[in-house]
Write an enzyme that holds these catalytic residues in place. Structure first.
Site, PDB file in Angstrom:
ATOM      1  N   CYS A   1      -0.994   3.565  -6.539  1.00  0.00           N
ATOM      2  CA  CYS A   1      -1.563   3.204  -5.576  1.00  0.00           C
ATOM      3  C   CYS A   1      -1.962   1.648  -6.060  1.00  0.00           C
ATOM      4  CB  CYS A   1      -3.019   3.881  -5.397  1.00  0.00           C
ATOM      5  SG  CYS A   1      -4.320   2.886  -4.609  1.00  0.00           S
TER       6      CYS A   1
ATOM      7  N   CYS B   1       0.863  -1.198  -0.175  1.00  0.00           N
ATOM      8  CA  CYS B   1       0.278   0.075   0.075  1.00  0.00           C
ATOM      9  C   CYS B   1       0.978   1.293  -0.137  1.00  0.00           C
ATOM     10  CB  CYS B   1      -0.876  -0.005   1.326  1.00  0.00           C
ATOM     11  SG  CYS B   1      -1.950   1.492   1.643  1.00  0.00           S
TER      12      CYS B   1
HETATM   13  N1  DGL Z   1      -3.944   0.546  -2.186  1.00  0.00           N
HETATM   14  C1  DGL Z   1      -3.589   1.799  -1.340  1.00  0.00           C
HETATM   15  C2  DGL Z   1      -2.545   2.472  -1.892  1.00  0.00           C
HETATM   16  O1  DGL Z   1      -1.521   1.968  -2.643  1.00  0.00           O
HETATM   17  C3  DGL Z   1      -4.649   2.782  -0.803  1.00  0.00           C
HETATM   18  C4  DGL Z   1      -6.025   2.823  -1.312  1.00  0.00           C
HETATM   19  C5  DGL Z   1      -6.810   3.547  -0.057  1.00  0.00           C
HETATM   20  O2  DGL Z   1      -7.050   3.009   0.978  1.00  0.00           O
HETATM   21  O3  DGL Z   1      -7.099   4.775  -0.351  1.00  0.00           O
HETATM   22  O4  DGL Z   1      -2.094   3.719  -1.550  1.00  0.00           O
END
Ligand code: DGL
Length: 267
Positions: A195, A85
């Protein structure tokens, strides 16, 4: 409980699974790369879909949630952790390294370097959550390459929610992406998927951006970095058969696990 965790941190064993987590199902894009790079390892994936999205939450909340995810995975006996993440990495990876110095821990960050180092001073659009783009860590990364490229940070609130609900190619998503990207499409040379949810909508992004625009995603680099870290720590499995994948989700719903498998196997 605390003592057990200490023991696990001090004596990791090469047959334990690799822990991977994200605010939801997005980090499965990184898990896919891990499985490609290290198919013999076992993996335990934790998606915190109950608390998603992280990217629009206050910093302190993201830090707390991130630490709780790491604690959970260590309690399950993982030998190393991938923060799949970008938001959690930007908000908390330094804190995590300080808290768990013995745990091989790799965090994903936007793949700005390969995008910015393309020839001819490219214009690069970095798609990420609002929180990632606000963070010092991202600003430092941007400053490192600002002489090589024109870099535009584009916060994309609302985009991860499509993937969380299993929508990766519907007409409403296409409209959403069109509105988001159309102001930039003429001037940009590349897009960084900053993301981990966004690689699942890459097909539509490519369709809108056209062949001229190159797309970069940090998932494979993160997986290779984890491999190096496990090798350096002598923690790679000795198993020769294929490893297993286990999904856990804070929503504890059957549909979340099914969605996780669908995304893991998505073509
Ligand atoms: N998948 C997450 C990232 O790589 C973030 C998504 C979220 O929870 O806002 O930043």
């Amino acid at each position: 409980m605390e003592d057990i965790r200490e023991t696990k941190q001090m004596n990791p064993d090469s047959e334990q699974p690799v822990g991977v987590f994200d605010s939801g199902v997005g980090g499965i894009s990184v898990l896919r790369e891990l499985y490609r790079v290290m198919p013999n390892e076992n993996y335990l994936y934790f998606g915190d879909s109950k608390n998603a999205p992280y990217g629009t939450r206050p910093l302190e909340e993201i830090r707390k949630l991130t630490i709780a995810n790491v604690e959970f995975l260590l309690e399950q006996g993982v030998k190393g952790i991938v923060v799949a993440c970008n938001t959690a990495t930007a908000a908390a990876v330094r804190i995590l390294r300080g808290m768990y110095p013995q745990v091989p821990l790799v965090g994903i960050e936007p793949a700005l370097k390969p995008a910015a180092l393309q020839p001819g001073h490219p214009t690069v659009l970095v798609m990420a959550t609002p929180m990632t783009i606000q963070q010092e860590k991202y600003k430092t990364l941007m400053m490192r390459y600002e002489e090589k490229a024109d870099i535009i940070g584009l916060p994309c609130p609302g985009l991860m929610e499509f993937v969380e609900t299993g929508n990766t190619d519907g007409p409403d998503l296409k409209r959403f992406l069109e509105n988001l990207l159309s102001p930039y499409l003429r001037e940009i040379d590349s897009i960084v998927l900053g993301c981990t949810h966004y690689p699942f909508v890459r097909g539509l992004i490519e369709e809108l951006a056209g062949e001229r625009v190159r797309i970069f995603d940090g998932g494979n680099g993160t997986a290779r970095e984890m491999k190096r870290r496990l090798e350096a720590a002598g923690l790679c499995t000795r198993r020769t058969g294929q490893g297993t994948v286990t999904f856990e989700n804070s929503l504890a719903a059957e549909e979340e696990i099914e969605l996780s498998w669908n995304l893991f196997q998505k073509k």
